[in-house]
Design a protein around this motif. Structure first.
Motif, PDB file in Angstrom:
ATOM      1  N   UNK A 191      68.799  22.456   0.303  1.00 27.59           N
ATOM      2  CA  UNK A 191      69.161  23.351  -0.784  1.00 27.59           C
ATOM      3  C   UNK A 191      67.993  23.462  -1.765  1.00 27.59           C
ATOM      4  N   UNK A 192      67.675  24.651  -2.149  1.00 22.37           N
ATOM      5  CA  UNK A 192      66.575  24.859  -3.084  1.00 22.37           C
ATOM      6  C   UNK A 192      65.282  25.271  -2.422  1.00 22.37           C
ATOM      7  N   UNK A 193      65.143  25.037  -1.100  1.00 20.90           N
ATOM      8  CA  UNK A 193      63.950  25.493  -0.388  1.00 20.90           C
ATOM      9  C   UNK A 193      63.979  27.014  -0.334  1.00 20.90           C
ATOM     10  N   UNK A 194      62.900  27.643  -0.773  1.00 26.79           N
ATOM     11  CA  UNK A 194      62.867  29.100  -0.886  1.00 26.79           C
ATOM     12  C   UNK A 194      62.382  29.712   0.425  1.00 26.79           C
ATOM     13  N   UNK A 195      63.317  30.156   1.251  1.00 25.49           N
ATOM     14  CA  UNK A 195      62.987  30.871   2.472  1.00 25.49           C
ATOM     15  C   UNK A 195      64.096  31.883   2.729  1.00 25.49           C
ATOM     16  N   UNK A 196      63.737  33.142   2.712  1.00 27.54           N
ATOM     17  CA  UNK A 196      64.726  34.200   2.881  1.00 27.54           C
ATOM     18  C   UNK A 196      64.501  34.934   4.187  1.00 27.54           C
ATOM     19  N   UNK A 211      76.334  31.365   7.646  1.00 23.74           N
ATOM     20  CA  UNK A 211      75.467  31.918   6.611  1.00 23.74           C
ATOM     21  C   UNK A 211      75.754  31.204   5.293  1.00 23.74           C
ATOM     22  N   UNK A 212      75.097  30.052   5.101  1.00 27.03           N
ATOM     23  CA  UNK A 212      75.228  29.283   3.869  1.00 27.03           C
ATOM     24  C   UNK A 212      73.847  29.097   3.261  1.00 27.03           C
ATOM     25  N   UNK A 213      73.784  28.407   2.149  1.00 26.70           N
ATOM     26  CA  UNK A 213      72.498  28.178   1.488  1.00 26.70           C
ATOM     27  C   UNK A 213      71.577  27.305   2.320  1.00 26.70           C
ATOM     28  N   UNK A 214      72.139  26.404   3.125  1.00 31.84           N
ATOM     29  CA  UNK A 214      71.326  25.451   3.881  1.00 31.84           C
ATOM     30  C   UNK A 214      71.302  25.702   5.386  1.00 31.84           C
ATOM     31  N   UNK A 215      72.252  26.469   5.893  1.00 28.78           N
ATOM     32  CA  UNK A 215      72.289  26.733   7.334  1.00 28.78           C
ATOM     33  C   UNK A 215      72.572  28.206   7.580  1.00 28.78           C
ATOM     34  N   UNK A 216      71.848  28.773   8.562  1.00 22.22           N
ATOM     35  CA  UNK A 216      72.059  30.159   8.933  1.00 22.22           C
ATOM     36  C   UNK A 216      71.973  30.287  10.455  1.00 22.22           C
ATOM     37  N   UNK A 217      72.848  31.100  11.011  1.00 27.47           N
ATOM     38  CA  UNK A 217      72.829  31.397  12.443  1.00 27.47           C
ATOM     39  C   UNK A 217      73.289  32.840  12.602  1.00 27.47           C
ATOM     40  N   UNK A 218      72.337  33.715  12.915  1.00 24.07           N
ATOM     41  CA  UNK A 218      72.623  35.124  13.119  1.00 24.07           C
ATOM     42  C   UNK A 218      72.329  35.502  14.565  1.00 24.07           C
TER      43      UNK A 218
END
Length: 242
Positions: A191-196, A211-218
């Motif tokens: 959390x807080x790591x800036x990667x979009x 799709x959360x602040x710390x985990x993403x799977x698209x």
């Protein structure tokens, strides 16, 4: 048709590597198939595009071989045939670009799949792009438009030898192009790591598994006219296989 496991085992055997409980890595697949990542790609990237190699990277010349071979209506006819060259299963196992390989290839890599990355991936725990359902289009001497192109190319090397030597002989042509049916994006970070992450949605179906602040799977599934992500290049002087 072989399944992913069979193709993975064949790849591992041919390369002499061990692949257990993971997908093949992109660099393994690229070495096995003698293919290269395109420097950029769009839906109008065609077979027979001309590229330069500077010893480290590919760079397109923004020219296509058929522009030197044909004019007028014949050029339009062959161009339309190139656009509509059929894609077939590439017999490549589903594979992944992991975090290390994306750093190695550079952040331009995800853009080939219409994925935008904003931030530093070095600080994330896990980041990968998984490529599924690879198909391939190619130029051959037994199918149209390859027949017409190769016949005209043979004439061109003789009749327009100066242009041939200057523009084509020592450059490279995309003889095959590779496409993905879908890609999956996995991201794990603190959390807080800036990667979009962003992606274009035109002609893309997007499914968000996580799709959360710390985990993403698209999952991005491509439809309509696709953009290739890789190619097999042939040196201009070796292209005439008639």
């Amino acid at each position: 048709m072989e399944n992913n496991q069979q193709l993975t085992e064949l790849l591992a055997l041919d390369l002499g590597v061990s692949i257990i409980n993971r997908r093949p890595y992109a660099k393994e697949v690229f070495k096995w198939q003698d293919m290269d990542l395109l420097p950029h790609s769009s839906t109008d990237t065609l077979l027979c595009e001309i590229y330069e190699w500077n010893g480290r990277n590919w760079r397109t010349t923004n020219n296509n071989l058929i522009g030197y071979l044909f004019t007028g209506d014949p050029l339009n006819t062959v161009r339309n045939k190139l656009i509509n060259v059929q894609k077939f299963p590439a017999l490549i196992p589903d594979f992944e670009f992991n975090k290390d390989s994306m750093i190695e290839f550079g952040l331009s890599l995800p853009s080939l799949f219409n994925i935008g990355i904003n931030g530093n991936i070095n600080g994330v725990n896990n980041f990968s792009v998984r490529v599924n359902g690879v198909t391939k289009s190619r130029i051959t001497n037994i199918d149209s438009p390859g027949i017409e192109i190769l016949r005209k190319y043979s004439e061109f090397t003789q009749d327009q030898s100066r242009s041939y030597r200057k523009n084509i002989k020592f450059n490279y042509l995309s003889a095959s192009l590779f496409y993905a049916e879908s890609v999956e994006i996995y991201l794990e970070k603190e959390s807080g790591i800036n990667l979009n992450i962003s992606f274009q949605t035109q002609d893309v179906d997007v499914e968000a598994k996580v799709d959360t602040d710390t985990k993403k799977h698209f999952i991005l599934k491509y439809k309509g006219n696709q953009a290739p992500f890789a190619a097999k290049f042939t040196k201009g002087k070796d292209f005439n296989i008639m």
